[in-house]
Design an enzyme around this catalytic site. Structure first.
Site, PDB file in Angstrom:
ATOM      1  N   GLU A  95       0.826  -1.213   0.000  1.00  0.00           N
ATOM      2  CA  GLU A  95       0.000   0.000   0.000  1.00  0.00           C
ATOM      3  C   GLU A  95       0.859   1.262   0.000  1.00  0.00           C
ATOM      4  OE1 GLU A  95      -3.118   0.079   2.878  1.00  0.00           O
ATOM      5  OE2 GLU A  95      -4.018  -1.782   2.184  1.00  0.00           O
ATOM      6  N   GLY A  96       1.916   1.251  -0.780  1.00  0.00           N
ATOM      7  CA  GLY A  96       2.843   2.383  -0.833  1.00  0.00           C
ATOM      8  C   GLY A  96       3.991   2.127   0.117  1.00  0.00           C
TER       9      GLY A  96
END
Length: 821
Positions: A498-499
């Site tokens: 997620e990043g």
């Protein structure tokens, strides 16, 4: 000399007016009064009046200000401001501004934060946690999942489907549970304390994926078809975004779809030929429906005038011909279902696009809007749940395990780590509670979600390192008795998804925060982009002069707060927390003024100066983490017993916050300006220190003894005294050890011996023989000894048991021969 005193008075009046954020006219009147006083006392003359009138008229006359000040500033602004990409615009426009806006204001409204209702579960949500969640936690065996099956057992998969674990976000009208974000967080916290694989399996379908995208953007036909099937477990979803060439830079995915005509179910239709190569996709190997992100092109203009439509999201059944799905990755020995998905020239109809043709090219906006919510819940909650479980488990182990004739938890080196674990666990749970409550209030806090994801997963990584240091070999040796090893192995997974955390800290938190949370920057950008020149000038005038006043206000506020060590800042409470509120208000002003000066000095170059951006992001982040911690303390009734946990979390956050300010000024692009700013914001240097030894001793003591603070810290996790629950065994043994200590001490005293706290069953027999203790007390010692030995025990295996390929294991005859030799 009198003139200098008068100028000083002007400086003070302007400073007070700016700090109080008076309107421009009122501030002008205040300075005008000083002008009159100066003239009356014959301190100032005609020249000073002319200067005052020129400035006052230019600023207060709207028409003059726009013509001679605003227009030249607007022209220059347009020349130096870099153009934003479409993906940057989508990221900035996604989500809402909430408490992060207050923190960026330089004057946070603490009453606003405390007026936010405390997050609470409904009766239905609590029943789900007490029933199905507790039951599935009892069903999992970490050794079986991670070593023997490399998967959840079939009965666990079925239980999850039957009890709608994958449907927490789906509305009841489609058969889902429609739980609050807070309830989802509590479920994931409880599951993550028992099994990373279980928490990941449940978390992903309830985060960014087909369910969320369909509810927000799907056509009614898509919703009616898929949502009931997702709710009852008939469909297992996954979402495919990451590609080998596009990880953190998700907007650069090379995967593509070409709009064309083709055959579908015997008819020629307009559809898409999809070519893609995805990896790291959780649940892909078992998914029945794939959410796919790709760039859509329409070279023949079959659906419109644009050829390059942009990122698009579609739903592809896993049974689609040509879809290569089913293989698995093996992420750090944590076998949650994760794998690649590939396809080459797969033809599907256009109605596979989520939301239909009208949403072609809208995929990136859809994704970042969903991420602004999902990133608040899944990973931060899993990290917080793991931290809470580890805090109590490690405290119990440190009290049970003895070396050098004393519990290891009494050693100062261990106390330091226990305090770090306990203080961070308290903060992390506070952050998830207030952040998910914001989501339940309708917020889509994109900046806060990035803060939560980065800092809570980083804190969990530190906690796992600390707890492994405390457990030593007990944590290293994998097996049925190990409750730490897989969590330690899996900690980097949350860091990368997620990043990646490096990207999140260096680019996302402040990159979005400066635009979204700042009260004027985005307004200026929007105003400058207006096509109508008059509208642009009007809007830009309001924004830019509001911004100038904002800079003056925070400059003087930082000056006053810096030179008075925050004592002029207000606080909603006058108890032990007063100085924390005052310090946070001071640092909020520091953030605002340092941001404006950095943006003014570097302009668009700031986003490429990642270390500076990261430090500004750290200031914003620790302001938020500390704010959430203060709110938790207030929500829980300002419990005096919890003060050591609060003090540790606040003192550590303020220390880290001040360090970020210090490092920013040390590395400021203009070192002379950096020195000058230091005189205003940090005139006495760093004033905040790490938690001291006495405080860390208090936090460590809380973790090692059953008490109300410890119970609140571990609330909601799995502590059942089930025979197969290692955590429940730890808690029971901790209670037995504490009960046995006074009995053991009495035997030592009566026999005049300095016995070692081992073989308590034998000591019990001796105490009984000598009539020192009762049979009930002997039973306590015997139970404590059995529990103690079980807690410190580790597993060992026949060599063949550890071989993944049993055919390559050492033959039995050869093994026996080796043993005989």
């Amino acid at each position: 000399m009198e003139y200098l005193y008068w100028l000083l008075a002007v400086f003070v009046v302007v400073g007070i007016a700016s700090s109080l954020r008076l309107k421009l006219f009122n501030a002008t009147v205040a300075v005008g009064v000083l002008m009159v006083v100066g003239s009356t006392l014959d301190i100032i003359g005609l020249f000073t009046w002319l200067v005052f009138l020129a400035v006052a008229v230019s600023l207060n006359s709207t028409s003059i200000r726009k013509q001679y000040l605003t227009k030249p500033i607007l022209d220059t602004y347009r020349k130096i401001t870099p153009e934003m990409s479409d993906t940057e615009k989508d990221a900035i426009n996604a989500g809402t501004v909430w408490w992060d806006g207050d923190l960026f204001s330089g004057a946070p409204n603490w009453q606003k934060l405390h007026n936010v209702p405390q997050a609470r579960l409904t009766a239905e949500e609590q029943a789900f946690l007490d029933g199905p969640v507790e039951e599935v936690a009892r069903m999992v065996d970490e050794w079986e999942i991670n070593h023997e099956r490399a998967d959840l057992p079939p009965e666990v998969w079925q239980y999850l489907k039957d009890n709608k674990f994958f449907a927490m976000i789906i509305k009841k009208e489609y058969g889902g549970l429609e739980f609050s974000a807070y309830a989802q967080s509590r479920v994931l916290q409880k599951l993550s304390g028992m099994s990373i694989v279980l928490a990941s399996t449940v978390g992903v379908p309830n985060s960014l994926g087909p369910g969320e995208l369909l509810q927000l953007y799907g056509t009614q036909e898509q919703k009616d078809h898929y949502l009931p099937r997702l709710a009852n477990g008939q469909e297992i979803p996954c979402f495919a975004l990451t590609s080998p060439e596009a990880g953190s830079d998700a907007g650069a995915i090379p995967d593509q779809g070409i709009v064309c005509k083709g055959m579908w179910e015997g008819e020629e239709v307009i559809g898409m030929k999809l070519t893609f190569d995805k990896r790291y996709i959780t649940l892909a190997p078992v998914a029945t429906v794939v959410g796919l992100a790709f760039k859509l092109y329409d070279p023949e203009n079959l659906i419109g005038d644009e050829e390059d439509l942009g990122i698009t999201c579609a739903l592809i059944p896993s049974s689609t011909e040509g879809l290569d799905i089913g293989n698995r990755h093996f992420p750090l020995n944590i076998p949650f279902q994760n794998g690649p998905i590939r396809g080459n020239d797969i033809f599907v109809p256009l109605d596979f696009i989520i939301g239909g043709v009208k949403n072609a090219g809208q995929g990136w906006r859809m994704l970042v809007e969903c991420l602004s919510v999902g990133r608040v819940i899944t990973l931060p909650s899993s990290a917080a749940g793991g931290a809470k479980t580890v805090a109590l488990a490690t405290g119990a182990y440190a009290r049970i395990r003895r070396q050098f004739r004393l519990p290891i938890g009494q050693m100062e080196g261990i106390e330091e780590m226990l305090a770090r674990i306990g203080g961070n666990a308290y903060l992390m749970d506070a952050v998830t509670s207030v952040s998910t409550k914001a989501v339940d209030m309708g917020e889509k806090p994109s900046v806060i979600s990035a803060i939560c994801k980065y800092h809570l997963t980083e804190k969990m990584r530190q906690i796992m390192m600390d707890t492994m240091d405390i457990h030593g070999g007990k944590g290293v040796m994998l097996g049925k008795k190990n409750y730490l090893g897989r969590g330690y192995q899996g900690a980097p997974i949350a860091i990368t998804v997620e990043g990646a955390n490096i990207l999140t800290r260096n680019m996302m938190i402040y990159g979005q925060g400066a635009m979204r949370s700042h009260p004027f920057v985005l307004k200026e950008l929007i105003a400058a982009g207006h096509e109508d020149e008059n509208t642009a000038l009007d809007e830009f005038d309001k924004a830019v002069f509001g911004h100038i006043g904002f800079v003056f206000s925070n400059f003087f506020r930082s000056f006053w707060f810096g030179w008075t060590n925050s004592s002029l800042a207000s606080s909603p409470f006058s108890d032990e927390t007063k100085e924390y509120y005052q310090s946070l208000t001071r640092f909020s002003s520091n953030l605002a003024v340092l941001s404006d000066i950095s943006m003014g000095l570097l302009g668009g170059e700031l986003k490429r100066r990642e270390r500076l951006s990261a430090r500004l992001g750290d200031i914003l982040s620790f302001l938020y983490l500390a704010s959430a911690t203060l709110k938790r303390f207030d929500d829980e009734g300002r419990q005096k017993a919890d003060l050591p946990l609060l003090h540790w979390a606040m003192q550590d956050s303020l220390y880290q916050l001040e360090a970020a300010v210090d490092e920013l000024l040390k590395n400021f692009p203009n070192k002379y300006l950096g020195w000058a700013l230091r005189l205003f914001v940090m005139p006495f240097g760093k004033t905040h220190s790490r938690p001291n030894d006495k405080l860390e001793h208090q936090v460590a003591a809380i973790l090692q003894t059953p008490n109300e603070s410890r119970t609140r810290l571990g609330a909601g996790q799995c502590w059942s005294r089930d025979p197969h629950n290692l955590l429940g065994e730890l808690e029971q043994t901790l209670e037995d050890i504490i009960s046995s200590e006074p009995i053991f001490d009495r035997i030592c005293r009566e026999t005049n011996q300095k016995l070692n706290f081992v073989k308590l069953d034998k000591i019990a027999e001796m105490g009984l023989e000598k009539g020192i203790i009762s049979s009930q007390e002997a039973a306590i010692l015997q139970r404590a000894e059995a529990g103690r030995l079980s807690v410190i025990a580790v597993d060992d295996f026949d060599p063949s048991e550890l071989a993944a390929n049993k055919s390559l294991a050492e033959p039995e005859t050869k093994k026996k021969g080796r043993k005989a030799a």
